[in-house]
Design a protein around this motif. Structure first.
Motif, PDB file in Angstrom:
ATOM      1  N   VAL A 163      85.014  41.130  59.325  1.00 17.00           N
ATOM      2  CA  VAL A 163      83.595  41.245  59.825  1.00 17.00           C
ATOM      3  C   VAL A 163      83.597  42.809  59.374  1.00 17.00           C
ATOM      4  O   VAL A 163      84.342  43.482  59.889  1.00 17.00           O
ATOM      5  CB  VAL A 163      83.982  40.545  61.392  1.00 17.00           C
ATOM      6  N   SER A 164      82.726  43.241  59.121  1.00 14.16           N
ATOM      7  CA  SER A 164      81.959  44.611  58.724  1.00 14.16           C
ATOM      8  C   SER A 164      81.234  44.778  60.172  1.00 14.16           C
ATOM      9  O   SER A 164      80.196  43.555  60.599  1.00 14.16           O
ATOM     10  CB  SER A 164      81.765  44.483  57.623  1.00 14.16           C
ATOM     11  N   THR A 165      80.429  45.972  60.036  1.00 16.60           N
ATOM     12  CA  THR A 165      79.605  46.656  61.324  1.00 16.60           C
ATOM     13  C   THR A 165      78.359  45.954  60.610  1.00 16.60           C
ATOM     14  O   THR A 165      77.264  46.137  60.902  1.00 16.60           O
ATOM     15  CB  THR A 165      79.674  47.738  60.982  1.00 16.60           C
ATOM     16  N   ASN A 166      78.482  46.249  59.720  1.00 18.07           N
ATOM     17  CA  ASN A 166      77.421  45.887  58.157  1.00 18.07           C
ATOM     18  C   ASN A 166      77.228  44.563  58.618  1.00 18.07           C
ATOM     19  O   ASN A 166      78.185  44.062  57.450  1.00 18.07           O
ATOM     20  CB  ASN A 166      77.587  46.281  56.693  1.00 18.07           C
ATOM     21  N   LEU A 167      75.833  43.743  58.578  1.00 21.96           N
ATOM     22  CA  LEU A 167      76.081  42.215  58.591  1.00 21.96           C
ATOM     23  C   LEU A 167      75.927  41.108  57.529  1.00 21.96           C
ATOM     24  O   LEU A 167      76.126  40.761  57.101  1.00 21.96           O
ATOM     25  CB  LEU A 167      75.213  41.954  60.124  1.00 21.96           C
ATOM     26  N   VAL A 168      74.662  42.303  56.500  1.00 23.43           N
ATOM     27  CA  VAL A 168      74.843  41.926  55.345  1.00 23.43           C
ATOM     28  C   VAL A 168      76.560  41.632  54.502  1.00 23.43           C
ATOM     29  O   VAL A 168      76.405  41.100  53.859  1.00 23.43           O
ATOM     30  CB  VAL A 168      74.047  42.802  54.245  1.00 23.43           C
ATOM     31  N   THR A 169      77.061  42.202  54.346  1.00 21.69           N
ATOM     32  CA  THR A 169      78.812  42.696  53.659  1.00 21.69           C
ATOM     33  C   THR A 169      78.921  41.720  55.098  1.00 21.69           C
ATOM     34  O   THR A 169      80.147  41.227  54.039  1.00 21.69           O
ATOM     35  CB  THR A 169      79.183  43.848  54.366  1.00 21.69           C
ATOM     36  N   THR A 170      79.518  41.000  55.851  1.00 24.02           N
ATOM     37  CA  THR A 170      80.061  39.894  56.557  1.00 24.02           C
ATOM     38  C   THR A 170      79.146  38.508  55.784  1.00 24.02           C
ATOM     39  O   THR A 170      80.266  38.190  55.467  1.00 24.02           O
ATOM     40  CB  THR A 170      79.713  40.346  58.180  1.00 24.02           C
ATOM     41  N   ALA A 171      78.375  38.330  55.734  1.00 25.89           N
ATOM     42  CA  ALA A 171      77.383  37.254  55.098  1.00 25.89           C
ATOM     43  C   ALA A 171      77.782  37.194  53.963  1.00 25.89           C
ATOM     44  O   ALA A 171      78.098  36.152  53.266  1.00 25.89           O
ATOM     45  CB  ALA A 171      76.018  37.848  55.618  1.00 25.89           C
ATOM     46  N   GLN A 172      78.339  38.114  52.970  1.00 21.36           N
ATOM     47  CA  GLN A 172      78.266  38.477  51.673  1.00 21.36           C
ATOM     48  C   GLN A 172      79.680  37.375  51.205  1.00 21.36           C
ATOM     49  O   GLN A 172      80.259  36.797  51.124  1.00 21.36           O
ATOM     50  CB  GLN A 172      78.231  39.324  51.760  1.00 21.36           C
ATOM     51  N   ARG A 173      80.875  38.172  52.626  1.00 25.55           N
ATOM     52  CA  ARG A 173      82.143  38.218  52.420  1.00 25.55           C
ATOM     53  C   ARG A 173      82.102  36.632  52.657  1.00 25.55           C
ATOM     54  O   ARG A 173      82.292  35.656  52.278  1.00 25.55           O
ATOM     55  CB  ARG A 173      82.690  38.667  53.060  1.00 25.55           C
ATOM     56  N   LEU A 174      81.628  36.147  53.440  1.00 23.44           N
ATOM     57  CA  LEU A 174      81.085  34.199  54.376  1.00 23.44           C
ATOM     58  C   LEU A 174      80.700  33.712  52.978  1.00 23.44           C
ATOM     59  O   LEU A 174      81.586  32.572  52.703  1.00 23.44           O
ATOM     60  CB  LEU A 174      80.948  34.227  55.891  1.00 23.44           C
ATOM     61  N   ALA A 175      79.953  34.304  52.192  1.00 23.38           N
ATOM     62  CA  ALA A 175      79.503  32.896  50.581  1.00 23.38           C
ATOM     63  C   ALA A 175      80.355  33.254  49.943  1.00 23.38           C
ATOM     64  O   ALA A 175      80.280  32.018  49.471  1.00 23.38           O
ATOM     65  CB  ALA A 175      78.269  34.083  51.046  1.00 23.38           C
ATOM     66  N   GLU A 176      80.494  34.538  49.726  1.00 20.95           N
ATOM     67  CA  GLU A 176      81.666  34.252  48.526  1.00 20.95           C
ATOM     68  C   GLU A 176      82.930  33.432  48.919  1.00 20.95           C
ATOM     69  O   GLU A 176      82.836  32.735  47.931  1.00 20.95           O
ATOM     70  CB  GLU A 176      82.333  35.437  48.352  1.00 20.95           C
ATOM     71  N   GLN A 177      83.691  32.701  50.561  1.00 22.01           N
ATOM     72  CA  GLN A 177      84.254  32.461  50.548  1.00 22.01           C
ATOM     73  C   GLN A 177      83.925  30.512  50.228  1.00 22.01           C
ATOM     74  O   GLN A 177      84.265  29.557  50.035  1.00 22.01           O
ATOM     75  CB  GLN A 177      84.730  32.194  51.904  1.00 22.01           C
ATOM     76  N   GLU A 178      82.482  31.011  50.516  1.00 25.74           N
ATOM     77  CA  GLU A 178      81.426  29.605  50.942  1.00 25.74           C
ATOM     78  C   GLU A 178      81.624  28.796  49.201  1.00 25.74           C
ATOM     79  O   GLU A 178      82.004  27.630  48.166  1.00 25.74           O
ATOM     80  CB  GLU A 178      80.913  29.161  51.498  1.00 25.74           C
ATOM     81  N   GLY A 179      81.387  29.962  48.405  1.00 23.18           N
ATOM     82  CA  GLY A 179      80.660  29.614  47.594  1.00 23.18           C
ATOM     83  C   GLY A 179      82.412  29.243  46.184  1.00 23.18           C
ATOM     84  O   GLY A 179      82.464  28.236  45.443  1.00 23.18           O
ATOM     85  N   ALA A 180      84.084  29.481  46.892  1.00 17.30           N
ATOM     86  CA  ALA A 180      85.160  29.867  46.428  1.00 17.30           C
ATOM     87  C   ALA A 180      85.215  28.194  46.911  1.00 17.30           C
ATOM     88  O   ALA A 180      85.704  27.421  45.623  1.00 17.30           O
ATOM     89  CB  ALA A 180      85.934  30.439  47.138  1.00 17.30           C
ATOM     90  N   ARG A 181      85.241  27.701  47.877  1.00 16.25           N
ATOM     91  CA  ARG A 181      85.640  26.788  48.479  1.00 16.25           C
ATOM     92  C   ARG A 181      84.617  24.993  48.370  1.00 16.25           C
ATOM     93  O   ARG A 181      85.063  23.802  47.597  1.00 16.25           O
ATOM     94  CB  ARG A 181      85.038  26.222  49.762  1.00 16.25           C
ATOM     95  N   ARG A 182      83.428  25.262  46.934  1.00 15.76           N
ATOM     96  CA  ARG A 182      82.374  24.430  46.757  1.00 15.76           C
ATOM     97  C   ARG A 182      82.292  24.627  45.151  1.00 15.76           C
ATOM     98  O   ARG A 182      82.746  23.618  44.699  1.00 15.76           O
ATOM     99  CB  ARG A 182      80.655  24.721  46.621  1.00 15.76           C
ATOM    100  N   PHE A 183      82.712  25.358  44.852  1.00 15.53           N
ATOM    101  CA  PHE A 183      83.869  25.346  43.461  1.00 15.53           C
ATOM    102  C   PHE A 183      85.124  24.628  43.165  1.00 15.53           C
ATOM    103  O   PHE A 183      85.488  23.911  42.686  1.00 15.53           O
ATOM    104  CB  PHE A 183      83.803  26.606  43.123  1.00 15.53           C
ATOM    105  N   LEU A 184      86.373  25.107  44.393  1.00  9.90           N
ATOM    106  CA  LEU A 184      86.892  24.068  44.414  1.00  9.90           C
ATOM    107  C   LEU A 184      87.224  22.849  44.275  1.00  9.90           C
ATOM    108  O   LEU A 184      87.428  22.100  43.862  1.00  9.90           O
ATOM    109  CB  LEU A 184      88.054  24.990  45.246  1.00  9.90           C
ATOM    110  N   SER A 185      86.033  22.558  45.445  1.00  5.07           N
ATOM    111  CA  SER A 185      85.838  20.973  46.293  1.00  5.07           C
ATOM    112  C   SER A 185      85.915  20.233  44.422  1.00  5.07           C
ATOM    113  O   SER A 185      85.451  19.751  44.118  1.00  5.07           O
ATOM    114  CB  SER A 185      84.080  21.095  46.594  1.00  5.07           C
TER     115      SER A 185
END
Length: 132
Positions: free
Chosen positions: A90-112
């Motif tokens: 978790v970053s103090t920058n909410l956009v950075t945190t959202a990007q990291r979470l989205a990248e993990q979701e993108g990886a999950r979807r790709f693997l699925s």
């Protein structure tokens, strides 16, 4: 699935992800041109679409360099590593945190999406597969 069919299938899936990414970016850019427009949902959509497209970009480059079977294996390993080795930070920058979470979701979807795909008999990278 043979190498040619796998390449066509994966390219189709990648193109869909790229198109959704481009559409989300265009929608955000159009809204930014309107003073006072609400853009929070569009920023989120653009982050999400970019994150979903990212592993597909890596896959297409890996296929170009290593062929479809090895390229898919490398891209899946990279996506798995992102999920396994990179914790939720978790970053103090909410956009950075959202990007990291989205990248993990993108990886999950790709693997699925690519999870059950097995590529049979393939020509070397850069060479067309022989119909058999």
């Amino acid at each position: 699935m043979d190498a040619t069919a796998a390449t066509q299938y994966l390219t189709h899936l990648a193109q869909n992800a790229f198109e959704r990414d481009a559409q989300a970016r265009e929608s955000l850019a159009a809204a930014l041109a309107i003073p006072g427009a609400s853009i929070d949902h569009l920023v989120d959509a653009a982050l999400t679409a970019a994150a979903i497209a990212k592993p597909w970009t890596h896959l297409m480059k890996a296929i170009e360099r290593h062929g479809v079977r090895d390229g898919l294996a490398r891209a899946r390993t990279e996506a798995t590593d992102l999920l396994v080795t990179v914790g939720v930070s978790v970053s103090t920058n909410l956009v950075t945190t959202a990007q990291r979470l989205a990248e993990q979701e993108g990886a999950r979807r790709f693997l699925s999406t690519t999870g059950g795909l097995e590529v049979e008999g393939e020509a070397a990278a850069g060479e067309p597969a022989l119909a058999g």
